[in-house]
Design an enzyme around this catalytic site. Structure first.
Site, short mmCIF file in Angstrom:
data_model
loop_
_atom_site.label_atom_id
_atom_site.label_comp_id
_atom_site.label_asym_id
_atom_site.label_seq_id
_atom_site.Cartn_x
_atom_site.Cartn_y
_atom_site.Cartn_z
CG HIS A 167 -1.91 1.08 1.24
ND1 HIS A 167 -2.39 1.61 2.40
CD2 HIS A 167 -2.53 1.75 0.23
CE1 HIS A 167 -3.27 2.55 2.12
NE2 HIS A 167 -3.37 2.65 0.80
CB ALA A 213 4.48 11.28 -22.18
#
Length: 130
Positions: A20, A120
């Protein structure tokens, strides 16, 4: 053989190992990759593979709770998010390109694509599936 879309073993393994909050970066061909994270170089030729294609494959296996893009990517796109950002399951947060590059040091993996569009790049933060 796997039944999911992502076939690249190293990339699939990196996603499976995430906890997580851990980060994976999908970057263009020019993004500097620091020495710490696992480097997964998918670039074949300019434009191949594109960030959009790699993002789609990664999202088929990764639970994303947060995404980050450089403010410069939004500015370059005329104030809108880049087209590939529409595939993200969450609205991305923006930060400077310099801060983006600093965060890549803490990523578990950086995936280099053949994308040659400036800025990008996206940082994906792992969520939980329960």
């Amino acid at each position: 053989m796997k039944r999911t879309a992502l076939l690249h073993a190293d990339l699939s393994r990196a996603i499976a190992a995430l906890g997580h909050g851990d980060m994976i970066v999908i970057g263009d061909a020019g993004l500097p990759i620091p020495p710490g994270p696992l480097r997964i170089d998918l670039a074949v030729t300019p434009g191949l593979p594109a960030v959009a294609d790699v993002l789609a494959a990664v999202l088929s296996e990764m639970q994303v709770e947060r995404a980050l893009v450089a403010t410069e990517a939004v500015e370059r796109a005329g104030g809108a998010l880049p087209g590939w950002a529409g595939a993200l399951p969450v609205a991305p947060q923006t930060l400077s390109h310099e801060e983006f590059k600093r965060l890549t040091r803490d990523a578990r993996a950086v995936v280099r694509t053949g994308e040659c569009t400036p800025y990008a790049n996206v940082i994906l933060c792992a969520g939980v599936t329960f």
